[in-house]
Structures are given as C-alpha cells and as structure tokens.
Design an enzyme around this catalytic site. Sequence first.
Site, PDB file in Angstrom:
ATOM      1  N   ASP A 163       5.007   0.623   8.797  1.00  0.00           N
ATOM      2  CA  ASP A 163       4.857   0.040   7.466  1.00  0.00           C
ATOM      3  C   ASP A 163       3.419   0.105   6.967  1.00  0.00           C
ATOM      4  O   ASP A 163       2.563  -0.659   7.430  1.00  0.00           O
ATOM      5  CB  ASP A 163       5.329  -1.419   7.537  1.00  0.00           C
ATOM      6  CG  ASP A 163       5.364  -2.079   6.181  1.00  0.00           C
ATOM      7  OD1 ASP A 163       5.319  -1.369   5.158  1.00  0.00           O
ATOM      8  OD2 ASP A 163       5.438  -3.322   6.145  1.00  0.00           O
ATOM      9  N   ASP A 167       3.859   3.009   0.186  1.00  0.00           N
ATOM     10  CA  ASP A 167       4.457   2.094   1.152  1.00  0.00           C
ATOM     11  C   ASP A 167       5.580   2.750   1.954  1.00  0.00           C
ATOM     12  O   ASP A 167       6.692   2.920   1.458  1.00  0.00           O
ATOM     13  CB  ASP A 167       4.991   0.881   0.377  1.00  0.00           C
ATOM     14  CG  ASP A 167       5.535  -0.195   1.286  1.00  0.00           C
ATOM     15  OD1 ASP A 167       5.373  -0.086   2.519  1.00  0.00           O
ATOM     16  OD2 ASP A 167       6.122  -1.157   0.763  1.00  0.00           O
TER      17      ASP A 167
END
Length: 467
Positions: free
Chosen positions: A120, A332
Amino acid sequence: MRPISFALAIVAATVLGVSAGEDQPVKPVRLPIRRIARRNLPNDDARYHRNRFQPIHYDTLLENADGTTTSSPSPDTDDDQKEQNASVHIVPLLNDLELYELAVNVEIGTPAQEFLLLFDTGSADTWIPSNKCLKADGCLSGSQFDSSKSSSFHETKYPLNITYGTGNAEGNYFVDTLKVGELELDKQVLAMVDTNEGPIAQQPTAEEGGDQYILDGIFGAGYPGGTIMYQRFNQSYYPFPQALYLANKIPEPLFSVFIGESEQSEWCGEIMFGDVNKEKMNGDLIYTDVVTYKHKATGLSVHERWNVFLQGFQLRNVNFKFSKAGTPFTIDTGSNFMYLPKHLATQLAKTIAPDVQLVDNQFIVDCKYMEDNEEIKMVFPESGAQGTSVYIALPISRLVARREEDGQCMLFFVPSEHYILGNMLLRNFVTVFDFGQHRIGFAPAIETDKDTTTSNKSDEDSKDEQQ
Ligand SMILES: *[C@@H]1O[C@H](CO)[C@@H](O)[C@H](O)[C@H]1NC(C)=O
Ligand SMILES: *[C@@H]1O[C@H](CO)[C@@H](O)[C@H](O)[C@H]1NC(C)=O
Ligand SMILES: *[C@@H]1O[C@H](CO)[C@@H](O)[C@H](O)[C@H]1NC(C)=O
Ligand SMILES: *[C@@H]1O[C@H](CO)[C@@H](O)[C@H](O)[C@H]1NC(C)=O
C-alpha cells in the site's frame, strides 16, 4: 488505502470480476527473487541522498510506559562497507484479483513468522494481526504474530489506532526484524493489531467465493510523515523502503512497481527496491514532484503521502483543466480504481460515453467502449521544471471492463470525495516512487501497453473546458 485520520476515507468499492476468466484457477507462479549487481553509482551521490534524511530518535520510540528505555535500535547510516554491498532486489507482487489488490510476502521476528500483506503506497504503517486478534475481531486469515516467540522483539510505548471508513484497527507499535525477499532489517518499527474493522476485514473467504489468498495485514510504503505515529504523537520512524536505504541495503532511494496482468490471482508483478526494472518498461519515464504539506502540529513542511499534482485530463479533444498548480491525487497501490469527485467523474464518463448510466455508484457503459482506442491523457507538472507539463496516456479501452456477475461494462472512474489513482490505472505503467528526489515517475509497462505512452507536452489544439 486511506486511513481517515489523513482526512480521507477509503471508498468501499464493490469487488467485481473485471478480467477474471471462468477457467479453473491455475496454481500461482512465484517469480524467483533475483539479485542484480549494484550499479556503479558514484558514492557521493548515495551519501548526498542519505544525508538529506532527517534524523529520527529511535531511543524515544522505545521508552516503555514506565519511563525506562529498552535497547536502542538505530539504523546504520554511514557504513561504507555496507554501502558498497548495497544491491537492487526484486520482490514478487501478488496481483489479487478478488480484491484488485497487490500483496507481498514478509517475514517478521526471529525465527521468522510469515505474513501476506497488502502492498500500500497510500499508507505508511505496516501492521499484522497480534495473537489476540481472532477471526471474530476482523483478522480473517488466522495468521497471528506471537511476539513471545520472537527473540528479536521489542515493545514500544506507542499504541496504534487507524480509523478506516469501515471502522478502526487498534493495536500497538513494536520493533522487530522485517524481511522482504532477501532484504532484511533488524530493527524495523511495525505494528500489530488486536482488532480490525478496516478493509482487510472485508475479504471474501473461500466459502464466499474468494480465492485462496486471504491477506493478513498491510504493508505501508508511504512517508514517515504519513504514519499514524506522526499524525498522533509527533514522532515517527522510517517505513521499510526508506529504512532500507538508510541501512545501505539498496543503492538508490527509490522503489518501483510493476503490477502485471493475469486472468487469475497470480504472482505476476514485482517491486524493485533500489532501482527501476527497465525490462518492464516500454518507453521513457516522466516524473512529477511529490506534494509537500505543512504539518498542523509542527508547522514543518513534510511529505506525508505519495501525492502528486494533476493539472487535468484530455479526452476526445476536450480539456478538463484544474487550477494551474493542479489538484493533489494519491498514487495509491492500496486502491483499485480512479476516485474522482462526482461532478468531474460524471463529466469524464459522459465524454467517454454520452449514454453512460450511474448505477450503484458505478458508471455503466456500452461494451463497445472496450474496443475504443482513443486516448485519455493525464497531465502533470514536470518534475523540477518551471511551467512545463508531462502526461501519461492510455486508450479508453483500458478503463473499461466487463463485470463478471451480469456481463455489463463499467468504467474505472468511481465518484467519490477523493482524488486517487489506483491499480486499474497503475497496471498500465511502471511506477517509480522516488523518496530521494521526492518525485513519482511513470513509464509505459511492457505487454499490456502498446497504446500507452508518456510524453513531454500536452495537446495544444484541443478545446478547453474549465473545471
Ligand atoms: C561486503 O562485501 C565484502 C566483499 O565481498 C565482504 O567481505 C563484506 O563482509 C561485505 N559486507 C557486508 C556488510 O555485507
Ligand atoms: C480509536 O479512534 C476512534 C476514532 O477516533 C475512537 O472512536 C476509538 O475510541 C479509538 N480507540 C482507542 C483505543 O483509542
Ligand atoms: C514535534 O516535534 C518536533 C521535533 O521533534 C518539535 O520541534 C516540535 O516542537 C513538536 N511539536 C509539538 C506540537 O509537539
Ligand atoms: C522532454 O523534453 C526535454 C527537452 O525538450 C528532453 O530533454 C527530455 O528527454 C524529454 N523527456 C521525455 C520523457 O520525453
């Protein structure tokens, strides 16, 4: 993936079968971990970058609640011997099609305990389930970290409380060995959670039609300024990629991500720590700078997240321009789609497909757009340059997919409060996260990308539409 304390929430996106086939799942293929000789970087370069890091006082992290201090892990920053041995490492990345998430295997503690973590770039803390966290507490995988079985474990005085759109993940920070591929750090700050209501608690199990992969936690690859510890306690630590660089384990202060494509959940991607894998690129890199923020508590200018300014979109000869400076978007790998405010998402969707329908917060379009090769461009300010722009481009067909459940086609734009470019866009590129020069680079990825391009200047002839 966005903790709410960063003022942004993760958008609950329905999990769809975008390109998953009907065939029997094949066995996942694990890419071998390769070791590549260190490139001949002038030593001064490396030292220059290393010296630009702010010192972080590890001693204070380890103070126990009673004021005593446990042994003090501090990263070695100036060991020439080690620096000379720094080498580039490739770590396999799981493209989990159930979740549209990427995952990486890690080992924590001595002896090692293994976990599969969501990779992430939208968060900075790495967390795993503690041995208190049961399935009923939101730790679905059943894997737990038993700190009493790790001889290298140190506790810290800092609790962790991450608030997601779906609830909180609560636990504690600790320090232990973290190994990813062949890369190992003795004293990495990590967290374990006792309860979890975040996205990791929302995965479909095998009985619910999920695949064999249940992710255990999150691997946060953000900035020190993006950790919950910094947000809550004005104290921070280096997440794994930066800590690797400080410990002279990798030659350059960056990591790059190639997602790869597959019909099944498969180990088809890779993270390269310390360099960019040119073999995965089908064109040049363009770079745009990471946005800095003024931290509320300290007034310091910090890099909190992998955010870059987007100046606008170009599509079917229409310009969707933001302000000249641009609007920050998070790059992201913890999000699937492209999240845009509703009015903008709607305008873009209508420009792609005039007859688009918004149903359950998804743009449903005619499946003919799966063949639409017209380009959509995203324009960014060029890194380090005064006023010049660069763009990434891809055919509209790469933003459309057929839903498995009903055969209808949808766009990867999702109306939201947020500005996020996630994996359905990033799979078209090799993305470089450069924390030395605080910039993000994109190059078209091989195979998937014959029509994906990057370039220096945007199309001047197109008609303007002010946002
Ligand atoms: C670096 O490499 C040299 C020679 O290959 C070796 O003797 C030395 O132990 C290595 N140092 C580290 C810290 O790995
Ligand atoms: C964690 O944060 C949430 C939201 O701010 C709060 O409701 C909850 O009580 C906190 N938990 C702890 C243990 O502090
Ligand atoms: C936060 O930490 C910095 C550096 O350690 C310090 O200078 C500053 O005063 C602190 N701010 C607050 C609000 O505690
Ligand atoms: C952008 O343009 C400059 C000068 O015009 C050139 O030196 C550079 O290589 C170009 N970059 C790309 C990615 O095309």
